[in-house]
Design a protein around this motif. Structure first.
Motif, PDB file in Angstrom:
ATOM      1  N   TYR A  75     -60.629  37.832 -13.620  1.00 57.71           N
ATOM      2  CA  TYR A  75     -61.890  37.225 -14.062  1.00 57.71           C
ATOM      3  C   TYR A  75     -61.627  36.110 -15.067  1.00 57.71           C
ATOM      4  O   TYR A  75     -62.340  35.113 -15.085  1.00 57.71           O
ATOM      5  CB  TYR A  75     -62.812  38.276 -14.681  1.00 57.71           C
ATOM      6  CG  TYR A  75     -63.359  39.249 -13.668  1.00 57.71           C
ATOM      7  CD1 TYR A  75     -64.323  38.854 -12.742  1.00 57.71           C
ATOM      8  CD2 TYR A  75     -62.919  40.560 -13.627  1.00 57.71           C
ATOM      9  CE1 TYR A  75     -64.823  39.742 -11.807  1.00 57.71           C
ATOM     10  CE2 TYR A  75     -63.413  41.459 -12.691  1.00 57.71           C
ATOM     11  CZ  TYR A  75     -64.357  41.046 -11.780  1.00 57.71           C
ATOM     12  OH  TYR A  75     -64.839  41.928 -10.851  1.00 57.71           O
TER      13      TYR A  75
ATOM     14  N   SER B 254     -60.355  33.060 -13.114  1.00 55.81           N
ATOM     15  CA  SER B 254     -61.358  32.384 -12.276  1.00 55.81           C
ATOM     16  C   SER B 254     -62.203  31.396 -13.068  1.00 55.81           C
ATOM     17  O   SER B 254     -62.836  30.507 -12.498  1.00 55.81           O
ATOM     18  CB  SER B 254     -62.274  33.418 -11.614  1.00 55.81           C
ATOM     19  OG  SER B 254     -63.067  34.080 -12.588  1.00 55.81           O
TER      20      SER B 254
ATOM     21  N   MET C 229     -72.066  39.554 -12.694  1.00 51.43           N
ATOM     22  CA  MET C 229     -71.448  38.289 -13.109  1.00 51.43           C
ATOM     23  C   MET C 229     -71.926  37.874 -14.497  1.00 51.43           C
ATOM     24  O   MET C 229     -71.139  37.397 -15.327  1.00 51.43           O
ATOM     25  CB  MET C 229     -71.772  37.186 -12.094  1.00 51.43           C
ATOM     26  CG  MET C 229     -71.084  35.870 -12.402  1.00 51.43           C
ATOM     27  SD  MET C 229     -71.527  34.568 -11.239  1.00 51.43           S
ATOM     28  CE  MET C 229     -70.749  35.168  -9.751  1.00 51.43           C
TER      29      MET C 229
ATOM     30  N   GLN D 186     -70.112  39.888 -17.039  1.00 54.03           N
ATOM     31  CA  GLN D 186     -68.708  39.457 -17.147  1.00 54.03           C
ATOM     32  C   GLN D 186     -68.569  38.219 -18.021  1.00 54.03           C
ATOM     33  O   GLN D 186     -67.623  38.113 -18.816  1.00 54.03           O
ATOM     34  CB  GLN D 186     -68.139  39.200 -15.753  1.00 54.03           C
ATOM     35  CG  GLN D 186     -67.911  40.470 -14.951  1.00 54.03           C
ATOM     36  CD  GLN D 186     -67.838  40.219 -13.460  1.00 54.03           C
ATOM     37  OE1 GLN D 186     -67.847  39.075 -13.002  1.00 54.03           O
ATOM     38  NE2 GLN D 186     -67.767  41.291 -12.681  1.00 54.03           N
TER      39      GLN D 186
END
Length: 278
Positions: free
Chosen positions: A90, A93, A143, A146
């Motif tokens: 994560y 990304s 998301m 996160q």
């Protein structure tokens, strides 16, 4: 707020909130994600890798992947905490330079973050927003949560870069003696290590070692030895093509059948689950 737990299907992002009068972790604990433990109230005893320490209200503990740890009660067992597990992917990304941004996470086995008031308020606000997202489950909630977790990690890493990690002294001479044994086990796990021989090596009785090992680490002697061996075996399964029988022998198991049984007990999976090409 009621206790809640969330795990995504990939096992790469999870969250757990608990407010408890008392709790001792029931299982051996290491994983392939970063763990963020935010103590919202109370005190906890933490054993991480080869140290035992006391964590206070407002502290954050960030534990790197595959680092053995366990948390247990202090003399005041009532506490409230939020735990988030997030995979390195994560971070990658979001920004190619993520290893520079999160540099302290990749240099230490764990971080203990004790922030000034301004950062504490920001962290408390982020934690509340994360929990709200995970409970309301609006479209895109995972998301959204996160991104909040990454903000929290950035605050912690900024703090860590400017404040050296202060190693706490062991709570007592007994803890220091047991942690010497732990450090020996961490580097000699592949050898035959019966409790009575280690007791003899460190000039204590087997009864003393057995009793105070549990008190200092939260693990029984056998639980800890098995966990260290399985952690190393998992790493070899993920990073090499070595046969399972050879891995079992390499990490200290005399029987591949016993290895398979202990591996399943510790990780919840059979050894071949962790093969990259599975």
């Amino acid at each position: 707020m009621d206790d809640f737990q969330f795990n995504n299907q990939e096992g790469s992002f999870s969250m757990s909130y608990r407010k408890a009068l008392s709790h001792n972790m029931p299982v051996n604990h290491f994983h392939s994600t970063f763990e963020i433990f935010y103590l919202m109230s109370g005190k906890r005893t933490f054993f991480i890798k080869d140290r035992t320490m006391i964590i206070d209200e407002g502290d954050i503990v960030i534990i790197s992947p595959n680092i053995l740890h366990r948390t247990t009660n202090t003399e005041m067992p009532k506490h409230e905490r939020l735990i988030v597990n997030i995979h390195e992917s994560y971070m990658a990304s979001v920004n190619d330079a993520y290893r520079d941004i999160f540099q302290p996470l990749f240099e230490q086995a764990y971080l203990i973050i004790k922030c000034p008031l301004q950062d504490k308020l920001a962290i408390e606000s982020l934690a509340q927003s994360i929990m709200q997202e995970m409970q309301e489950k609006k479209p895109g909630f995972e998301m959204f949560a996160q991104t909040l977790v990454l903000q929290l990690l950035i605050i912690c890493c900024r703090h860590a870069k400017h404040n050296a990690l202060e190693l706490q002294e062991p709570p007592s001479p007994m803890h220091e003696r047991i942690l010497e044994v732990v450090r020996y086990m961490n580097t000699h796990y592949m050898q035959d290590l019966p409790l009575h021989l280690l007791a003899e090596k460190f000039y204590v009785s087997p009864y003393y070692l057995s009793r105070f090992f549990k008190e200092a680490t939260g693990f029984t002697f056998v639980e800890y030895l098995n966990s260290v061996r399985i952690k190393e075996a998992k790493k070899l399964l993920e990073q090499s093509s070595m046969k399972v029988s050879l891995i079992a022998k390499k990490v200290g198991f005399g029987s591949v059948t016993h290895f398979g049984r202990v591996f399943k007990l510790v990780t919840g999976h059979a050894p071949l689950y962790y093969r990259k090409d599975k």
